[in-house]
Design an enzyme around this catalytic site. Structure first.
Site, mmCIF file in Angstrom:
data_model
loop_
_atom_site.group_PDB
_atom_site.id
_atom_site.type_symbol
_atom_site.label_atom_id
_atom_site.label_comp_id
_atom_site.label_asym_id
_atom_site.label_seq_id
_atom_site.Cartn_x
_atom_site.Cartn_y
_atom_site.Cartn_z
ATOM 1 N N SER A 93 -1.666 13.152 -14.710
ATOM 2 C CA SER A 93 -2.935 12.980 -15.433
ATOM 3 C C SER A 93 -3.183 14.226 -16.275
ATOM 4 O O SER A 93 -2.607 15.292 -15.994
ATOM 5 C CB SER A 93 -4.068 12.833 -14.405
ATOM 6 O OG SER A 93 -5.329 13.018 -14.992
ATOM 7 N N ASN A 134 2.941 4.599 -10.307
ATOM 8 C CA ASN A 134 1.725 4.534 -11.134
ATOM 9 C C ASN A 134 0.447 4.391 -10.317
ATOM 10 O O ASN A 134 -0.632 4.780 -10.778
ATOM 11 C CB ASN A 134 1.867 3.341 -12.097
ATOM 12 C CG ASN A 134 0.554 2.906 -12.693
ATOM 13 O OD1 ASN A 134 0.050 3.516 -13.631
ATOM 14 N ND2 ASN A 134 -0.049 1.852 -12.136
ATOM 15 N N TYR A 183 -8.930 14.970 -6.908
ATOM 16 C CA TYR A 183 -8.078 14.226 -7.849
ATOM 17 C C TYR A 183 -7.164 15.193 -8.606
ATOM 18 O O TYR A 183 -5.960 14.964 -8.732
ATOM 19 C CB TYR A 183 -8.961 13.441 -8.820
ATOM 20 C CG TYR A 183 -8.209 12.563 -9.805
ATOM 21 C CD1 TYR A 183 -7.714 11.320 -9.422
ATOM 22 C CD2 TYR A 183 -8.007 12.972 -11.126
ATOM 23 C CE1 TYR A 183 -7.042 10.504 -10.331
ATOM 24 C CE2 TYR A 183 -7.337 12.171 -12.030
ATOM 25 C CZ TYR A 183 -6.858 10.925 -11.626
ATOM 26 O OH TYR A 183 -6.187 10.124 -12.535
ATOM 27 N N ASP A 191 0.881 -1.166 0.000
ATOM 28 C CA ASP A 191 0.000 0.000 0.000
ATOM 29 C C ASP A 191 0.922 1.221 0.000
ATOM 30 O O ASP A 191 1.654 1.449 0.979
ATOM 31 C CB ASP A 191 -0.872 -0.038 1.263
ATOM 32 C CG ASP A 191 -1.797 1.158 1.376
ATOM 33 O OD1 ASP A 191 -1.535 2.191 0.725
ATOM 34 O OD2 ASP A 191 -2.779 1.069 2.138
ATOM 35 N N VAL A 192 0.892 1.997 -1.075
ATOM 36 C CA VAL A 192 1.876 3.088 -1.216
ATOM 37 C C VAL A 192 1.689 4.208 -0.196
ATOM 38 O O VAL A 192 2.534 5.079 -0.079
ATOM 39 C CB VAL A 192 1.862 3.701 -2.641
ATOM 40 C CG1 VAL A 192 2.357 2.702 -3.669
ATOM 41 C CG2 VAL A 192 0.499 4.277 -3.007
HETATM 42 P P1 NDP Z 1 -6.682 1.130 -12.340
HETATM 43 O O1 NDP Z 1 -7.794 1.470 -11.415
HETATM 44 O O2 NDP Z 1 -6.892 0.137 -13.410
HETATM 45 O O3 NDP Z 1 -5.394 0.676 -11.498
HETATM 46 C C1 NDP Z 1 -4.994 1.391 -10.378
HETATM 47 C C2 NDP Z 1 -3.850 0.663 -9.737
HETATM 48 O O4 NDP Z 1 -3.447 1.393 -8.562
HETATM 49 C C3 NDP Z 1 -4.230 -0.738 -9.286
HETATM 50 O O5 NDP Z 1 -3.155 -1.602 -9.530
HETATM 51 C C4 NDP Z 1 -4.435 -0.575 -7.792
HETATM 52 O O6 NDP Z 1 -4.142 -1.744 -7.056
HETATM 53 C C5 NDP Z 1 -3.378 0.463 -7.486
HETATM 54 N N1 NDP Z 1 -3.596 1.100 -6.199
HETATM 55 C C6 NDP Z 1 -4.666 1.806 -5.772
HETATM 56 N N2 NDP Z 1 -4.490 2.212 -4.510
HETATM 57 C C7 NDP Z 1 -3.267 1.762 -4.131
HETATM 58 C C8 NDP Z 1 -2.505 1.861 -2.950
HETATM 59 N N3 NDP Z 1 -2.953 2.506 -1.848
HETATM 60 N N4 NDP Z 1 -1.284 1.268 -2.921
HETATM 61 C C9 NDP Z 1 -0.831 0.606 -3.991
HETATM 62 N N5 NDP Z 1 -1.493 0.461 -5.135
HETATM 63 C C10 NDP Z 1 -2.705 1.045 -5.198
HETATM 64 O O7 NDP Z 1 -6.207 2.534 -12.934
HETATM 65 P P2 NDP Z 1 -5.369 2.921 -14.228
HETATM 66 O O8 NDP Z 1 -4.492 1.810 -14.636
HETATM 67 O O9 NDP Z 1 -6.309 3.529 -15.182
HETATM 68 O O10 NDP Z 1 -4.505 4.133 -13.619
HETATM 69 C C11 NDP Z 1 -3.126 4.039 -13.331
HETATM 70 C C12 NDP Z 1 -2.612 5.443 -13.039
HETATM 71 O O11 NDP Z 1 -2.855 6.289 -14.166
HETATM 72 C C13 NDP Z 1 -3.303 6.121 -11.854
HETATM 73 O O12 NDP Z 1 -2.352 6.894 -11.145
HETATM 74 C C14 NDP Z 1 -4.323 7.037 -12.518
HETATM 75 O O13 NDP Z 1 -4.659 8.129 -11.701
HETATM 76 C C15 NDP Z 1 -3.553 7.449 -13.758
HETATM 77 N N6 NDP Z 1 -4.390 7.918 -14.850
HETATM 78 C C16 NDP Z 1 -5.304 7.099 -15.452
HETATM 79 C C17 NDP Z 1 -6.067 7.570 -16.507
HETATM 80 C C18 NDP Z 1 -7.091 6.755 -17.207
HETATM 81 O O14 NDP Z 1 -7.812 7.303 -18.067
HETATM 82 N N7 NDP Z 1 -7.210 5.454 -16.932
HETATM 83 C C19 NDP Z 1 -5.914 8.962 -16.987
HETATM 84 C C20 NDP Z 1 -4.916 9.724 -16.292
HETATM 85 C C21 NDP Z 1 -4.181 9.207 -15.264
HETATM 86 P P3 NDP Z 1 -5.299 -2.800 -6.681
HETATM 87 O O15 NDP Z 1 -5.798 -3.368 -7.963
HETATM 88 O O16 NDP Z 1 -4.579 -3.757 -5.822
HETATM 89 O O17 NDP Z 1 -6.362 -1.979 -5.988
#
Ligand code: NDP
Length: 260
Positions: free
Chosen positions: A142, A89, A155, A62-63
């Protein structure tokens, strides 16, 4: 020789979505991968990565928790002898009108999206400094770090924060062969967008599932949503030898949606 052969890459939130696509790109290009995620079955992602021929380990991290972050980089040291590239990420989003936006949502969003990036950058830099080999940090911001969207002030604030910390750290480590850059994905088709489409769609009008995303995609000059692979291409470039003179930058990967 593959481009990242012998390099070790840490990816937070690397078990799915953009993070998994990024991790897969590095695995295909020969890197050792340390995947961090909060899901206890993030081992599945590591197994998937090994199928690309690379070495991979998964750590529940958990980051927002410093001990978890330390354990993540300890795993990079233990299994692969250190970290060369750290990709911050992991991220979360919630969407609400201002009167419905809870302090809990505000705190959780800043904790994961901004503090989480800080904790990982801190740990990675300390270890890269100690190794003397330099390294690369890539922070996921983002499009909302350029232009805050409606109903997501927390956000947007969290992602503008990522840009600020990226610039500040880039200046601090610039003479140590460590670069720090941020990326701004636009509309990328992941699980996060299932939620976005549903909740923004409800708040903005009578959209049926998929309709809001489709209408926003119409505003993208390239007329398509992005993929994890689109983002992975930029991340791999920033981690490569072609990007040694690039630091403190924030780069959009969004099909032209935002041009500033
Ligand atoms: P997803 O929701 O598919 O994935 C998010 C990831 O973050 C998951 O692996 C999740 O882990 C992990 N995560 C969430 N909370 C924590 C935590 N406390 N500690 C560690 N890991 C955590 O999102 P995306 O792949 O779409 O997004 C990835 C990044 O890109 C994010 O930072 C998002 O804000 C950014 N982004 C995404 C966009 C989009 O359109 N999709 C646009 C702009 C930015 P778990 O599955 O275990 O919960």
């Amino acid at each position: 020789m593959k481009r990242f052969e012998g390099k070790t890459v840490v990816v937070t939130g690397g078990n799915k979505g953009i993070g998994l696509a990024v991790a897969e790109r590095f695995a295909r290009e020969g890197a050792n991968i340390v995947v961090g995620a909060i899901e206890t079955d993030c081992d599945k992602a590591a197994e998937q990565l090994k199928q690309h021929g690379g070495r991979a380990v998964a750590i529940v991290c958990d980051v927002t928790r410093k001990p978890d972050v330390v354990a993540l980089y300890d795993a990079a040291d233990l299994h692969f002898g250190g970290v060369d590239v750290s990709i911050q990420n992991a991220g979360i989003i919630t969407i609400a009108k201002i009167e419905d936006l809870t302090e809990k949502d505000w705190d959780a969003t800043i904790a994961v999206n901004t503090k989480g990036v800080f904790l990982c950058c801190q740990e990675a830099i300390v270890r890269m400094r100690k190794s003397g080999k330099g390294g690369r940090l890539i922070n996921t911001a983002s499009g909302q770090a350029r232009d805050g969207f409606i109903f997501t002030p927390h956000y947007a604030a969290s992602k503008f924060g990522v840009v600020g910390l990226t610039q500040s750290l880039a200046k601090e480590v610039a003479q140590e062969n460590i670069t720090v850059n941020a990326i701004c994905p636009g509309i990328i088709n992941t699980d996060m967008w299932d939620y976005n489409d549903r909740v923004w769609g409800k708040l903005l009008g009578d959209y049926r599932p998929g309709e809001l995303m489709a209408s926003w995609v119409e505003n993208i000059p390239m007329k398509r949503a992005g993929t994890g692979e689109d983002v992975a291409g930029l991340v791999a470039f920033l981690a490569s030898d072609d990007a040694t003179y690039i630091t403190g930058q924030t780069i959009n990967v969004d099909g032209g949606l935002i041009m500033s």
